[in-house]
Design an enzyme around this catalytic site. Structure first.
Site, mmCIF file in Angstrom:
data_model
loop_
_atom_site.group_PDB
_atom_site.id
_atom_site.type_symbol
_atom_site.label_atom_id
_atom_site.label_comp_id
_atom_site.label_asym_id
_atom_site.label_seq_id
_atom_site.Cartn_x
_atom_site.Cartn_y
_atom_site.Cartn_z
ATOM 1 N NE ARG A 295 9.172 -6.873 6.948
ATOM 2 C CZ ARG A 295 7.919 -6.572 7.304
ATOM 3 N NH1 ARG A 295 7.355 -5.480 6.862
ATOM 4 N NH2 ARG A 295 7.257 -7.377 8.084
ATOM 5 C CE LYS B 167 7.158 -4.054 11.953
ATOM 6 N NZ LYS B 167 7.263 -5.449 12.445
ATOM 7 N NE ARG C 124 -0.344 -10.752 8.455
ATOM 8 C CZ ARG C 124 0.589 -9.828 8.676
ATOM 9 N NH1 ARG C 124 0.283 -8.736 9.352
ATOM 10 N NH2 ARG C 124 1.816 -10.001 8.250
#
Ligand code: AMP
Length: 216
Positions: A87, A13, A155
């Site tokens: 979401r 995305k 991350r």
């Protein structure tokens, strides 16, 4: 143009949003980036949500809605791509109501379809530049040699146990929102596997169907 890029973590995305931004000058509103910035700054919101994010769960709906709505308002309700919002079905309903109220209805939801194996490979090999947010894959798109290696990090939520939790969260909480968008006639499914440029061609094909944007 008001678009949502939808799909599981690692679907691409962020990458596809940036390509759309470069091509059409649209702005990318990434709730994940807004949330990570709040955590980095140690703001009250950041402190509230950090544990949810690191565990691979979702931040409470109303907190994310406020972040996203504020950002869409800053963009005068137009010319943006939402990456990572909505979401949940609740967020999806809120989003449609919010944009309808400003007479700027959502135009399309592009859903990137990717298998679990590909997701796990992409996320475990993902590294980001902690300043620019730029995303790399250690094998297919490694960080360029002129970027200070100290800026390149993984991350926390790309650690293997978080990745599995995020996939589970996606199945349970996020995937049902797809049905809502399908019923609203906004959903376009795209094969999100393969090379970045090939996927972008598919995205462009779908955007063309929905928009006034001139696809060169
Ligand atoms: P992302 O960068 O889009 O993968 O988002 C990173 C994390 O931020 C997610 O795993 C969630 O914990 C949180 N997050 C981002 N967007 C949302 C959202 N729309 N709703 C709830 N949590 C979110």
């Amino acid at each position: 143009m008001r678009l949502v890029l939808f799909g599981p973590p690692g679907a691409g995305k962020g990458t596809q949003s940036l390509l759309l931004k470069q091509r059409f000058g649209l702005d990318v509103i990434s709730t994940g980036n807004l949330i990570r910035a709040a955590i980095r700054e140690g703001s009250p919101l950041g402190k509230k949500v950090e544990a949810h994010v690191n565990a691979g769960g979702l931040v409470p709906d109303d907190l994310v809605r406020d972040l996203a709505n504020e950002s869409m308002a800053q963009h005068k309700f137009d010319r943006f791509i939402l990456d990572g919002y909505p979401r949940t079905t609740r967020q999806a309903v809120w989003l449609m109501e919010f944009l309808d109220a400003y007479k700027s209805p959502l135009e399309a939801v592009i859903s990137l379809k990717v298998s679990d194996d590909v997701i796990v490979d992409r996320l475990s090999n993902r590294r980001i530049n902690k300043v620019t947010g730029e995303s790399y894959h250690l094998t297919y798109h490694p960080p360029p040699p002129d970027v200070d290696p100290k800026l390149i990090i993984q991350r926390k939520d790309d650690a293997p146990e978080s990745v599995l939790a995020r996939l589970e969260t996606y199945r349970r909480e996020t995937h049902p929102a797809e049905m809502f968008f399908r019923q609203a006639g906004l959903l376009v499914g795209i094969n999100g596997e393969g090379g970045v440029d090939d996927i972008f061609e598919r995205v462009l094909g779908s955007v063309e169907r929905f928009s006034e944007l001139q696809v060169a």
